[in-house]
Design a protein around this motif. Structure first.
Motif, mmCIF file in Angstrom:
data_model
loop_
_atom_site.group_PDB
_atom_site.id
_atom_site.type_symbol
_atom_site.label_atom_id
_atom_site.label_comp_id
_atom_site.label_asym_id
_atom_site.label_seq_id
_atom_site.Cartn_x
_atom_site.Cartn_y
_atom_site.Cartn_z
ATOM 1 N N MET A 116 -39.890 16.475 18.966
ATOM 2 C CA MET A 116 -40.438 17.597 19.738
ATOM 3 C C MET A 116 -39.371 18.248 20.605
ATOM 4 O O MET A 116 -39.306 19.483 20.714
ATOM 5 C CB MET A 116 -41.598 17.105 20.610
ATOM 6 C CG MET A 116 -42.834 16.721 19.834
ATOM 7 S SD MET A 116 -44.047 15.876 20.887
ATOM 8 C CE MET A 116 -45.220 15.302 19.664
ATOM 9 N N SER A 117 -38.542 17.432 21.248
ATOM 10 C CA SER A 117 -37.494 18.002 22.103
ATOM 11 C C SER A 117 -36.470 18.761 21.267
ATOM 12 O O SER A 117 -35.957 19.808 21.690
ATOM 13 C CB SER A 117 -36.814 16.909 22.923
ATOM 14 O OG SER A 117 -36.105 15.999 22.105
ATOM 15 N N ILE A 118 -36.177 18.260 20.064
ATOM 16 C CA ILE A 118 -35.254 18.966 19.166
ATOM 17 C C ILE A 118 -35.865 20.293 18.718
ATOM 18 O O ILE A 118 -35.184 21.334 18.704
ATOM 19 C CB ILE A 118 -34.918 18.077 17.944
ATOM 20 C CG1 ILE A 118 -34.034 16.894 18.376
ATOM 21 C CG2 ILE A 118 -34.219 18.889 16.851
ATOM 22 C CD1 ILE A 118 -33.892 15.818 17.312
ATOM 23 N N ALA A 119 -37.145 20.271 18.365
ATOM 24 C CA ALA A 119 -37.815 21.497 17.916
ATOM 25 C C ALA A 119 -37.843 22.546 19.028
ATOM 26 O O ALA A 119 -37.593 23.736 18.789
ATOM 27 C CB ALA A 119 -39.239 21.174 17.461
ATOM 28 N N THR B 249 -32.752 27.957 21.485
ATOM 29 C CA THR B 249 -31.398 28.337 21.086
ATOM 30 C C THR B 249 -31.394 29.541 20.160
ATOM 31 O O THR B 249 -30.659 30.514 20.374
ATOM 32 C CB THR B 249 -30.711 27.148 20.396
ATOM 33 O OG1 THR B 249 -30.677 26.042 21.300
ATOM 34 C CG2 THR B 249 -29.295 27.506 19.995
ATOM 35 N N ARG B 250 -32.232 29.497 19.120
ATOM 36 C CA ARG B 250 -32.233 30.570 18.131
ATOM 37 C C ARG B 250 -32.933 31.837 18.622
ATOM 38 O O ARG B 250 -32.463 32.954 18.379
ATOM 39 C CB ARG B 250 -32.916 30.086 16.846
ATOM 40 C CG ARG B 250 -31.989 29.403 15.853
ATOM 41 C CD ARG B 250 -30.904 30.371 15.384
ATOM 42 N NE ARG B 250 -30.037 29.764 14.412
ATOM 43 C CZ ARG B 250 -30.191 29.858 13.098
ATOM 44 N NH1 ARG B 250 -31.207 30.523 12.616
ATOM 45 N NH2 ARG B 250 -29.339 29.290 12.289
ATOM 46 N N ASN B 251 -34.067 31.670 19.284
ATOM 47 C CA ASN B 251 -34.954 32.817 19.517
ATOM 48 C C ASN B 251 -34.967 33.325 20.951
ATOM 49 O O ASN B 251 -35.611 34.331 21.236
ATOM 50 C CB ASN B 251 -36.369 32.459 19.074
ATOM 51 C CG ASN B 251 -36.395 31.908 17.661
ATOM 52 O OD1 ASN B 251 -36.741 30.749 17.449
ATOM 53 N ND2 ASN B 251 -35.982 32.697 16.685
ATOM 54 N N VAL B 252 -34.267 32.633 21.839
ATOM 55 C CA VAL B 252 -34.096 33.135 23.207
ATOM 56 C C VAL B 252 -32.607 33.329 23.491
ATOM 57 O O VAL B 252 -32.153 34.434 23.761
ATOM 58 C CB VAL B 252 -34.724 32.184 24.253
ATOM 59 C CG1 VAL B 252 -34.501 32.732 25.664
ATOM 60 C CG2 VAL B 252 -36.216 31.988 23.985
ATOM 61 N N TYR B 253 -31.841 32.245 23.390
ATOM 62 C CA TYR B 253 -30.407 32.300 23.721
ATOM 63 C C TYR B 253 -29.650 33.238 22.774
ATOM 64 O O TYR B 253 -29.010 34.200 23.220
ATOM 65 C CB TYR B 253 -29.822 30.893 23.672
ATOM 66 C CG TYR B 253 -28.329 30.831 23.882
ATOM 67 C CD1 TYR B 253 -27.777 31.006 25.145
ATOM 68 C CD2 TYR B 253 -27.472 30.590 22.807
ATOM 69 C CE1 TYR B 253 -26.402 30.947 25.339
ATOM 70 C CE2 TYR B 253 -26.099 30.532 22.988
ATOM 71 C CZ TYR B 253 -25.563 30.725 24.254
ATOM 72 O OH TYR B 253 -24.208 30.660 24.440
ATOM 73 N N ILE C 14 -25.727 24.365 22.952
ATOM 74 C CA ILE C 14 -26.865 24.772 23.785
ATOM 75 C C ILE C 14 -28.112 23.976 23.414
ATOM 76 O O ILE C 14 -28.888 23.540 24.279
ATOM 77 C CB ILE C 14 -27.125 26.286 23.627
ATOM 78 C CG1 ILE C 14 -25.955 27.094 24.224
ATOM 79 C CG2 ILE C 14 -28.432 26.683 24.303
ATOM 80 C CD1 ILE C 14 -25.749 26.870 25.707
ATOM 81 N N ALA C 15 -28.332 23.780 22.117
ATOM 82 C CA ALA C 15 -29.514 23.034 21.674
ATOM 83 C C ALA C 15 -29.495 21.610 22.223
ATOM 84 O O ALA C 15 -30.533 21.085 22.656
ATOM 85 C CB ALA C 15 -29.586 23.018 20.150
ATOM 86 N N SER D 114 -32.316 20.196 24.778
ATOM 87 C CA SER D 114 -33.124 19.021 24.430
ATOM 88 C C SER D 114 -33.171 18.041 25.591
ATOM 89 O O SER D 114 -34.201 17.384 25.819
ATOM 90 C CB SER D 114 -32.581 18.336 23.169
ATOM 91 O OG SER D 114 -31.401 17.602 23.432
ATOM 92 N N LEU D 115 -32.062 17.943 26.342
ATOM 93 C CA LEU D 115 -32.050 17.085 27.537
ATOM 94 C C LEU D 115 -32.947 17.665 28.627
ATOM 95 O O LEU D 115 -33.722 16.949 29.265
ATOM 96 C CB LEU D 115 -30.626 16.936 28.068
ATOM 97 C CG LEU D 115 -29.621 16.204 27.184
ATOM 98 C CD1 LEU D 115 -28.252 16.174 27.856
ATOM 99 C CD2 LEU D 115 -30.082 14.776 26.889
#
Length: 536
Positions: A354-357, A363-367, A383-384, A388-389
């Motif tokens: 879940m944290s990876i998703a 990362t992809r759709n905001v950053y 960034i991902a 996730s952290l």
């Protein structure tokens, strides 16, 4: 201070150490030539075969919260708690129709998230953004509930010094579990939960098979268990052994709505996109129902807890503790440790996915989409990992700083919210007819209506968000709010699309083509396709 169950704790810790080592070693498993790429860290290189994918999706969908909450619902309400069984039966034939199409188009264009697909299909950055933010919003409380599952196990084990201990001492075991989870997820990405899922699922199957044979023998058989449960519900005047007539609409709509929402969750899509082939996805949708059998057996533990007298005579007993306490009461100490390890590891695997998703979505759709369009693959991966952290820290703060009931309420809302992305994602896999602004308006209508109706529901435990069923407009029966909101969402999207098409409103560009939706890894069409285009 509670007495610590030392033998159970030792077994629990040994399994925890085993999966910790596996988590760090996973970075060397199927090592990629270029690890600094989001496909590698966030999707395991899109290389998982049938069995790895099966265990990964099982570890993804059947969580510690499932292990605790499904039988807890049966313990508290009776037959109504079994709704999870029919919804998982419905889900797999349903998603068999569209997940292979999502895998194919994502493989061709290098999509990492469902919001990537929405961006490419509709050419709409705002629609892609709200799909991504909805996914993150729905996932956060889900991660928090995995930590709640670990807390339930630690509480029954007697670890942490009891309710009156110093807050740091009390929550230290949870801090340690969180730290280890964060470290190996950061290091190994999706490969860590994929490898650990083998241990997790094996433990879960062993524990459930033993439980449904051994515990009934100790309790005098299933006849006695069902009889005791029926007597309990009759005396309590709450719950029943069958679904009452006035709740059958709720039961049916909750099952259907939950089935539709299951594979809209970002972590479910992540597990699917990590598959190495279209046929891998199709085979998994055919064999995943084996987990539904396990879920039905798992639900029976709620009746067993009643027959065993768990929580009997305790006012306001927390039903979430019923299964851990049942195991502690019924099993030998060493096997209690095995059972608790199954629940604990059953929290770590999905929490990692879940944290990876969520990190992939941000990362992809905001950053990359809004903050740094020129980000390199190495930038995306860095960034991902950091996000996730942060997601895990947020979940930990949520669990430690808020009432557990709030986490449960928000998780129920998460299902309602994520269902509102269904029209944009699944509709887009079959047709380009919908206008992206109509889909945006439909999403907004569903989110606002569903959240408003849920806010107005009270329960003995909370003034707001106390349930998931309200009167269905025009029908007059009680039904799942999420499904009612979805219908409103769809109606708005259809009506507004008709209007926008009539006035010839400009549409966004579609970067996909029909053949993309049936492409297979290794097909000539795929080989001859242009270089993968990420959403930007």
């Amino acid at each position: 201070m509670k007495d610590v169950n030392v033998p159970a704790l030792v077994v629990f810790v040994l399994f925890f150490l085993l999966v910790t080592v596996m988590g760090f070693l996973a970075s060397r498993w199927r090592r990629a030539d270029d690890a600094a790429h989001l496909d590698e860290w966030g999707l395991g290189g899109r290389s998982f075969g049938t069995w790895v994918t099966w265990f990964l999706l099982g570890g993804d969908l059947y969580t510690a919260y499932t292990f605790v909450a499904v039988p807890a619902a049966v313990y508290a309400t009776g037959a109504a708690g079994f709704f999870a069984v029919p919804y998982t039966i419905i889900a797999y034939p349903l998603v068999f129709l569209f997940l292979p199409r999502l895998w194919s188009v994502s493989r061709v264009h290098g999509y990492v998230t469902p919001a990537d697909f929405v961006r490419g299909r509709y050419g709409s950055r705002p629609l892609s953004l709200v799909v991504a933010l909805t996914g993150i919003l729905a996932t956060m409380p889900y991660i928090a509930l995995q930590l709640v599952g670990i807390q339930a196990v630690l509480d029954v084990l007697g670890v942490g010094g009891g309710e009156h201990a110093n807050w740091f001492v009390k929550d230290l075991p949870l801090f340690i579990a969180f730290g280890v989870l964060a470290a190996y997820t950061y290091s190994s990405g999706l490969r860590a939960p994929a490898l650990i899922a083998f241990v997790k699922d094996a433990l879960v199957y062993i524990v459930i098979i033993v439980a449904v044979i051994y515990i009934p023998i100790r309790l005098g058989g299933y006849g006695h268990i069902f009889g005791a449960a029926a007597d309990h519900f009759k005396q309590a005047k709450a719950g029943s052994m069958t679904v009452p007539d006035n709740k059958q609409w709720t039961y049916a709509t909750l099952g259907l709505g939950s089935a539709m929402a299951l594979f809209m969750y970002p972590h479910s899509v992540t597990g699917v996109l990590a598959s190495k082939s279209r046929n891998t996805v199709r085979r998994n949708m055919a064999i995943m129902p084996a987990y539904s059998l396990m879920l039905g057996l798992l639900a029976l533990l709620g009746f067993m807890a009643i027959a065993a007298g768990v929580g009997s005579g305790v006012k306001g007993y927390n039903s979430q503790l019923s299964v851990p306490q049942l195991f502690a009461n019924m099993f030998p100490d060493w096997f209690t440790g095995v059972a608790f390890a199954a629940i604990g590891i059953g929290a770590l695997v999905p929490a990692a996915i879940m944290s990876i998703a969520a990190a992939n979505l941000f990362t992809r759709n905001v950053y990359k989409e809004w903050l740094k369009p020129a980000a390199t693959p190495a930038d995306e991966t860095r960034i991902a990992k950091l996000v996730s952290l942060l997601v895990k820290v947020g979940a930990l703060v949520f669990v430690l700083g808020m009432d557990k009931q709030a986490a449960i309420n928000l998780q129920l809302l998460g299902g309602l919210w994520i269902l509102q992305t269904f029209v944009a994602i699944v509709g887009g896999l079959f047709t380009r007819w919908f206008h992206h602004w109509a889909l945006f308006a439909g999403w907004a209508a569903g989110m606002v209506y569903g959240t408003w109706k849920a806010y107005g529901l009270a329960s003995p435990a909370t003034k707001h968000f106390g349930g998931n069923a309200a009167e269905i407009p025009g029908i007059g029966e009680l039904g799942y709010i999420g499904l009612t909101a979805f219908v409103l969402n769809l109606l708005v999207a259809v009506a507004l699309t008709l209007v926008l098409r009539a006035v010839k409103a400009p549409d966004g560009p579609d970067e996909t083509k029909p053949s993309d939706y049936s492409a297979e890894a290794g097909d000539e069409e795929l080989k001859n396709a242009p270089e993968p285009v990420a959403a930007h």
